[in-house]
Design an enzyme around this catalytic site. Structure first.
Site, PDB file in Angstrom:
ATOM      1  CG  HIS A 164       2.310  -8.101  14.257  1.00  0.00           C
ATOM      2  ND1 HIS A 164       3.649  -7.852  14.312  1.00  0.00           N
ATOM      3  CD2 HIS A 164       1.714  -6.918  13.986  1.00  0.00           C
ATOM      4  CE1 HIS A 164       3.869  -6.572  14.068  1.00  0.00           C
ATOM      5  NE2 HIS A 164       2.705  -5.979  13.864  1.00  0.00           N
ATOM      6  NE  ARG A 205       6.597  -1.783  15.063  1.00  0.00           N
ATOM      7  CZ  ARG A 205       5.256  -1.741  14.909  1.00  0.00           C
ATOM      8  NH1 ARG A 205       4.718  -0.927  14.027  1.00  0.00           N
ATOM      9  NH2 ARG A 205       4.492  -2.522  15.625  1.00  0.00           N
ATOM     10  CD  GLU A 208       2.196   2.886  11.933  1.00  0.00           C
ATOM     11  OE1 GLU A 208       1.546   1.900  12.285  1.00  0.00           O
ATOM     12  OE2 GLU A 208       2.895   3.552  12.721  1.00  0.00           O
ATOM     13  CG  ASP A 231      -1.975   1.242  12.720  1.00  0.00           C
ATOM     14  OD1 ASP A 231      -2.791   1.418  13.628  1.00  0.00           O
ATOM     15  OD2 ASP A 231      -0.949   0.552  12.852  1.00  0.00           O
ATOM     16  NE  ARG A 279       1.990  -6.528   0.445  1.00  0.00           N
ATOM     17  CZ  ARG A 279       0.912  -6.093  -0.208  1.00  0.00           C
ATOM     18  NH1 ARG A 279      -0.281  -6.352   0.273  1.00  0.00           N
ATOM     19  NH2 ARG A 279       1.032  -5.404  -1.314  1.00  0.00           N
ATOM     20  NE  ARG A 317      -0.390  -2.656  20.042  1.00  0.00           N
ATOM     21  CZ  ARG A 317       0.492  -1.843  19.468  1.00  0.00           C
ATOM     22  NH1 ARG A 317       0.491  -1.686  18.174  1.00  0.00           N
ATOM     23  NH2 ARG A 317       1.364  -1.185  20.199  1.00  0.00           N
TER      24      ARG A 317
END
Length: 878
Positions: free
Chosen positions: A137, A395, A505, A542, A580, A712
């Protein structure tokens, strides 16, 4: 407190002085004087001197274009060095975490006082499971080359932390520090190009090589000593209580650059790095294991009784096999068509068994001190990392699987899958899952999107055992989302035992999680295939973006609680996977309190959690920091399982429902309903400019043609942290708390704060956010960047923030924020002096940049440096 943190402040001052000398040498005394003047004005401004604050604003506004970049770079580097000093303090023998191992010893003492038997404690330790999932991320701003230099600075601070240094030793260390700081100054802070998914994967391998490879066995050694001292027990040699997984090269949700070929390459590179690291380990064993006394079993393994040094003989054999394995993997990475050598190492047992036989022989022959040295560390690494180094999660977003099946069924003329009811989808999927014939015809030519889904499943099927950890389905909403993946994997020839993990989410999805899993667990075929083990991922980012932090955190709690009770009833072992981030808006909190705030029973199946962005560096960037982080996790998990938090009282639940509803409504009213909100957001923050920063391989939006709703969660939160309003991490929460207070339920909130770790942690997280937020800076961004007609909205939000701070302090009964977390409060205060000028400078740069018809590269670069610097100042940005 000043005395407590004097060593850290002294290091900050020393590093700042060395940076000042470097700036003077590079750019002259005038620039250094300007920087120092700004620093002093910032310090006075932060202390409350309004005249000095105005002088700070005027000085920064009047910088020439030539001065912008040097000043931005200076404060960015100040913050990087301050962070190093802080990180070193956290692991110094004289610092904050010097007693981390004792945390566990203290827990054991408490457990004994509460009359827990040794048998019960030992069982809890045997069942310990920590799996940390490194993700790509994009919140790690710093370049890898700078990170390496900063690690070296940390090493110098460690060398200086001795009272018995002679002058020449100290001079040599200081010379090295000056060299490193000069290297940092003369290196570009910002990447020129966006990293590829393979670049990200390599960064993950670097974390393993530079920190985890040493840190994990060191942690296990120290943990074993604690267990010996406190309970007279030992960790098993084959313990695998720590595992690492990666999303780097496997997370394709919204990232078109992560393809089946990329995942295949990441898997190969991971095995190559593992072979290289194990080869270095084995080389040490070849050197060390020169003993001749051995058991008959070992001699037979070594080649017979006439072998003089049987341990060394076995190590040499493994060295040869690892070299051949490396050569083969190197050829595969280059794309060469080669067959694996006969002695190719493909299974962990091939490495484990010979070395474990050596271990047993050394113990049997009275040499435990040798067995429990480098050899034991290598055995522990095999169990933790293995020949795959880090396993990979795949994913993908649920609609991609739906689209692939819809296209296949349309080709086969079996119907319109997308428009089938959920019951019809389940009936079809279960029928095909039970069928022995293939569904996909060999001559079918699917679209590129569907072919990519199928190719990914084929990579999974072709991967070595234990290389793929799980298949995570983002935006999972119904049971057919899970069954669809099972069918696609079956069609590729993959084992149906691979965990397929629904990720819940949004607020609605979290609320429906129990219903979805209940339907799945009532399907006989599904129950049989999962072996009574189920993993479910809880989404933090999210859900918070969807409903605000208060409503999201309560929905996360309730979803976990419901899933725990469901799986207990169904006698299914549940592992909750926590998605997290680092910031509060994405579930971030100090690890110990975060784990103890979960529902009772949530850690019975072990801990599986993502570690993201810059938090990987701050928690695992050094071996000693890794040890500290793992001790925190271990003690928290044991405490949560043996001394679980209380079940919330009915009146607590009722209050949380009120807080959730009010906060969600307020959050959504601002973010989704007010027409001025989006224009205000884009003007008051550098959201649009963030897209220019080459943070990670993944696009900032799920759909490039969408608005804020498609943004995002990470850039959404990142942007608000830059202007110091921190809006996603608090909006709605404080107002809801004040409503409950005004309704006469303050005593219930007091009860919750005193006796319920979940609620107390929520309040502590809000305090942390408020400590990093800043009203005058947020107002300055408005004045400099936002058109006047939108000023009332910004003023309204700042007033709400000020009210929320008072509401939270009324509950915690503190005069200042984070009064019970002095270490974090000190950390924030330390960085503010350097972050404030970067905020003012960023607003000025955004103002100048937005006035230009053609972008000025110099201003653009300075702007990117301020973004990096503020991220360093905020620390947990995503």
């Amino acid at each position: 407190m000043d005395q407590q943190y004097s060593a850290m402040r002294s290091n900050v001052s020393m590093l700042g002085k060395l940076l000042g000398d470097t700036i003077k040498d590079a750019l002259g005394e005038d620039i250094l004087d300007k920087v120092e003047s700004i620093r002093k004005l910032s310090k006075s401004s932060r202390a409350g001197n309004k005249a000095q604050r105005q002088a700070l604003l005027k000085t920064l506004q009047n910088l020439s274009n030539d001065e912008l970049l040097p000043v931005a770079r200076a404060f960015n580097q100040f913050l990087n060095l301050a962070n190093v000093a802080e990180q070193y303090y956290s692991i110094s023998p004289h610092g904050e975490a010097s007693s981390n191992p004792e945390v566990l010893a203290n827990l054991f003492t408490r457990l004994k006082e509460k009359r827990f038997t040794k048998k019960v404690i030992t069982k809890a330790i045997d069942e310990l499971s920590i799996e940390l999932v490194l993700t790509a991320h994009p919140t790690e701003i710093a370049r890898r080359t700078l990170i390496h230099k900063l690690i070296e600075v940390n090493s110098c601070l460690a060398q200086l932390d001795h009272d018995d240094l002679v002058d020449y030793e100290r001079n040599n260390i200081m010379r090295r520090l000056r060299q490193l700081i000069a290297q940092c100054w003369h290196t570009d802070e910002i990447r020129k190009n966006r990293p590829t998914p393979i670049d990200e994967a390599k960064w993950g391998f670097t974390v393993v090589e530079n920190s985890l490879w040493e840190g994990v066995p060191a942690f296990l050694r120290e943990l074993n000593e604690q267990l010996e001292t406190s309970l007279a027990i030992n960790l098993p040699v084959d313990t695998d209580l720590i595992r690492f997984t990666s999303w780097m090269g496997g997370d394709r949700d919204g990232n078109p650059f992560v393809t089946a070929a990329v995942t295949q390459e990441a898997l190969l590179l991971s095995r190559w790095k593992a072979a290289e690291l194990f080869l270095a380990d084995i080389q040490i064993l070849v050197s060390e294991l020169s003993m001749s006394e051995a058991t008959p079993e070992l001699r037979q393994l070594a080649g017979g009784d006439d072998i003089d040094e049987p341990y060394r003989q076995i190590a040499k054999g493994l060295r040869s096999r690892l070299r051949n394995t490396l050569d083969y993997l190197d050829s595969c990475i280059k794309g060469e068509k080669v067959l694996p050598p006969e002695d190719y190492l493909y299974d962990n047992q091939q490495l484990w068994q010979p070395l474990y036989t050596c271990y047993q022989s050394l113990i049997a022959c009275g040499m435990p001190i040798i067995a429990n040295g480098q050899l034991l560390d290598t055995l522990r690494r095999i169990r933790c990392f293995g020949l795959q180094l880090v396993r990979i999660d795949i994913r993908q977003e649920s609609s991609r699987h739906t689209d692939a099946l819809a296209e296949l069924l349309h080709y086969l003329e079996l119907g319109d899958y997308k428009n089938w009811s959920e019951e019809e989808k389940q009936t079809f999927l279960l029928s095909e899952l039970s069928s022995k014939r293939p569904l996909c015809p060999k001559n079918w030519q699917p679209s590129a999107e569907t072919q990519e889904v199928l190719a990914t499943c084929q990579v999974i099927a072709d991967s070595p055992a234990d290389a793929i950890a799980a298949y995570v389905i983002s935006m999972a909403k119904v049971p057919s989302d899970v069954l669809a993946v099972k069918l696609l994997l079956k069609e590729s020839g993959c084992s149906l035992k691979l965990p397929v993990v629904p990720l819940f989410e949004t607020l609605d999805d979290l609320n429906n999680a129990e219903s979805v899993m209940q339907k799945l667990l009532t399907i006989p075929w599904y129950r049989e295939i999962i072996d009574d083990k189920q993993m479910v991922m809880i989404g933090y980012s999210d859900s918070a973006k969807d409903a605000g932090v208060m409503a999201a955190s309560w929905a996360q709690y309730c979803a976990q609680e419901a899933l725990i009770k469901l799986c207990d009833k169904e006698k299914v072992k549940l592992t909750l996977f926590h998605g997290r981030g680092g910031t509060v808006g994405r579930g971030g909190a100090p690890a110990h309190s975060a784990l103890l705030s979960q529902p009772p029973g949530s850690l019975k199946g072990g801990l599986r959690a993502t570690e993201q962005g810059e938090m990987i560096r701050f928690k695992y960037g050094l071996p000693q920091v890794t040890m500290s982080s793992l001790f925190i996790y271990t003690s928290a998990i044991l405490e949560a399982n043996l001394l679980p938090p209380p079940e919330p009282k009915p009146e607590w639940r009722a209050v949380m429902e009120i807080l959730s509803d009010i906060s969600c409504n307020m959050y959504r009213d601002y973010v989704c309903q007010q027409p001025d909100f989006v224009p205000y957001f884009r003007a008051a923050t550098p959201e649009l400019e963030l897209a220019k920063l080459p943070l990670g391989s993944r696009p900032t939006k799920r759909r490039q043609d969408g608005g804020v709703e498609t943004l995002r969660a990470i850039p959404w939160i990142f942007a608000w942290s830059q202007n110091r309003l921190m809006l996603p991490a608090w909006l709605g929460a404080g107002a809801a708390l004040q409503h409950v207070i005004d309704s006469g339920m303050k005593s219930v909130l007091d009860d919750m704060w005193h006796d319920w770790p979940f609620f107390k942690t929520r309040i502590a997280m809000l305090e942390m956010v408020f400590a990093k937020a800043d009203l005058w800076l947020a107002e300055y961004y408005d004045q400099r960047l936002v058109e006047k007609r939108l000023w009332p909205l910004g003023k309204e939000l700042r007033q709400q923030l000020a009210q929320d701070i008072n509401s939270v302090l009324a509950i915690s009964k503190d005069k200042t924020l984070m009064a019970d977390l002095p270490w974090i409060a000190e950390s924030v205060a330390l960085r503010n002096v350097y972050t404030d000028p970067l905020n003012v400078l960023q607003a000025e740069l955004l103002h100048r940049s937005r006035q230009q018809q053609q972008p000025d590269p110099y201003i653009e670069q300075a702007l990117m440096v301020t973004i990096a610097g503020i991220a360093a100042g905020m620390r947990n940005t995503g």
